[in-house]
Design a protein around this motif. Structure first.
Motif, PDB file in Angstrom:
ATOM      1  N   TYR A 160      -5.592   0.729   0.268  1.00 50.89           N
ATOM      2  CA  TYR A 160      -5.353   1.988  -0.440  1.00 50.89           C
ATOM      3  C   TYR A 160      -4.158   2.762   0.091  1.00 50.89           C
ATOM      4  CZ  TYR A 160     -10.312   1.013  -1.209  1.00 50.89           C
ATOM      5  OH  TYR A 160     -11.496   0.420  -1.475  1.00 50.89           O
ATOM      6  N   SER A 161      -3.957   2.760   1.411  1.00 48.84           N
ATOM      7  CA  SER A 161      -2.913   3.622   1.958  1.00 48.84           C
ATOM      8  C   SER A 161      -2.208   2.962   3.132  1.00 48.84           C
ATOM      9  CB  SER A 161      -3.520   4.963   2.410  1.00 48.84           C
ATOM     10  OG  SER A 161      -4.461   4.742   3.443  1.00 48.84           O
ATOM     11  N   HIS A 163       1.726   1.919  -3.421  1.00 46.32           N
ATOM     12  CA  HIS A 163       0.543   2.042  -4.275  1.00 46.32           C
ATOM     13  C   HIS A 163       0.502   0.960  -5.353  1.00 46.32           C
ATOM     14  CE1 HIS A 163      -0.236   5.842  -2.300  1.00 46.32           C
ATOM     15  NE2 HIS A 163       1.012   6.167  -2.510  1.00 46.32           N
ATOM     16  N   GLN A 216       0.836  -1.201   0.000  1.00 50.49           N
ATOM     17  CA  GLN A 216       0.000   0.000   0.000  1.00 50.49           C
ATOM     18  C   GLN A 216       0.872   1.253   0.000  1.00 50.49           C
ATOM     19  OE1 GLN A 216      -2.821  -0.259   3.225  1.00 50.49           O
ATOM     20  NE2 GLN A 216      -3.414  -2.325   2.630  1.00 50.49           N
ATOM     21  N   THR A 233      -7.474   0.813 -10.305  1.00 45.16           N
ATOM     22  CA  THR A 233      -7.750   2.181  -9.862  1.00 45.16           C
ATOM     23  C   THR A 233      -9.209   2.392  -9.490  1.00 45.16           C
ATOM     24  OG1 THR A 233      -8.017   2.849 -12.161  1.00 45.16           O
ATOM     25  CG2 THR A 233      -5.839   3.174 -11.173  1.00 45.16           C
ATOM     26  N   ASP A 236      -2.659   0.616  -7.592  1.00 47.40           N
ATOM     27  CA  ASP A 236      -2.710   1.583  -8.687  1.00 47.40           C
ATOM     28  C   ASP A 236      -1.762   1.186  -9.817  1.00 47.40           C
ATOM     29  OD1 ASP A 236      -4.569   3.148  -7.338  1.00 47.40           O
ATOM     30  OD2 ASP A 236      -3.013   4.343  -6.361  1.00 47.40           O
ATOM     31  N   ARG A 264      -8.937  -4.341  -5.212  1.00 45.00           N
ATOM     32  CA  ARG A 264      -8.411  -3.083  -4.661  1.00 45.00           C
ATOM     33  C   ARG A 264      -8.717  -2.983  -3.168  1.00 45.00           C
ATOM     34  NH1 ARG A 264      -6.170   1.647  -5.871  1.00 45.00           N
ATOM     35  NH2 ARG A 264      -6.861   3.520  -4.805  1.00 45.00           N
ATOM     36  N   THR A 265      -9.900  -3.420  -2.774  1.00 46.19           N
ATOM     37  CA  THR A 265     -10.257  -3.393  -1.362  1.00 46.19           C
ATOM     38  C   THR A 265      -9.367  -4.340  -0.564  1.00 46.19           C
ATOM     39  OG1 THR A 265     -12.533  -2.820  -1.884  1.00 46.19           O
ATOM     40  CG2 THR A 265     -12.129  -3.761   0.289  1.00 46.19           C
TER      41      THR A 265
END
Length: 130
Positions: free
Chosen positions: A98-99, A79, A76, A87, A82, A93-94
């Motif tokens: 994300y971060s 990224h 994460q 995206t 991404d 993605r979940t």
């Protein structure tokens, strides 16, 4: 040596924790449970999922799950979702996140410590998780 076999108790624990995770994700919108509870339960859920099918030594498996969660957290930071083209909101993605935050790693550590503590306590109880 680890053995492959189905464990009904760990399966039921996995289903229960997964249900709590889904409940948190869909219906909990607060400042504590939603951001931290899911990460805390994540490592416990992954541990019980693996123990459902694989009878592995407790400590190495719990530490492997913690290391895996930290690896995902590091992706994460870079990224990776991404960079791989995820995206738009999606299940992948979940799952990848994300971060990066150090707090998440702390939640993983607390979940791992809880797992190790409960596994150490289990033989002293009337029922066993094996």
């Amino acid at each position: 040596m680890a053995r492959i076999r189905f464990n009904r108790v760990y399966f039921l624990l996995t289903v229960l924790i997964l249900w709590v995770e889904v409940y948190i994700a869909w219906w909990t919108h607060d400042a504590i449970i939603r951001p931290y509870g899911g990460d805390y339960l994540c490592v416990i859920c992954l541990y019980t999922l693996i123990r459902t099918f694989w009878e592995a030594p407790v400590r190495p498996l719990a530490l492997w799950v913690f290391a895996f969660a930290c690896f995902v957290e590091v992706t994460q930071y870079f990224h990776l979702a991404d960079r791989l083209g995820f995206t738009r909101p999606s299940i992948i993605r979940t799952l990848m996140g994300y971060s990066f935050t150090w707090v998440d790693i702390g939640c993983y550590a607390l979940g791992t410590a809880t797992t190790l503590g409960l596994e150490a306590l289990a033989p002293r109880l009337r029922f066993k998780l094996k």
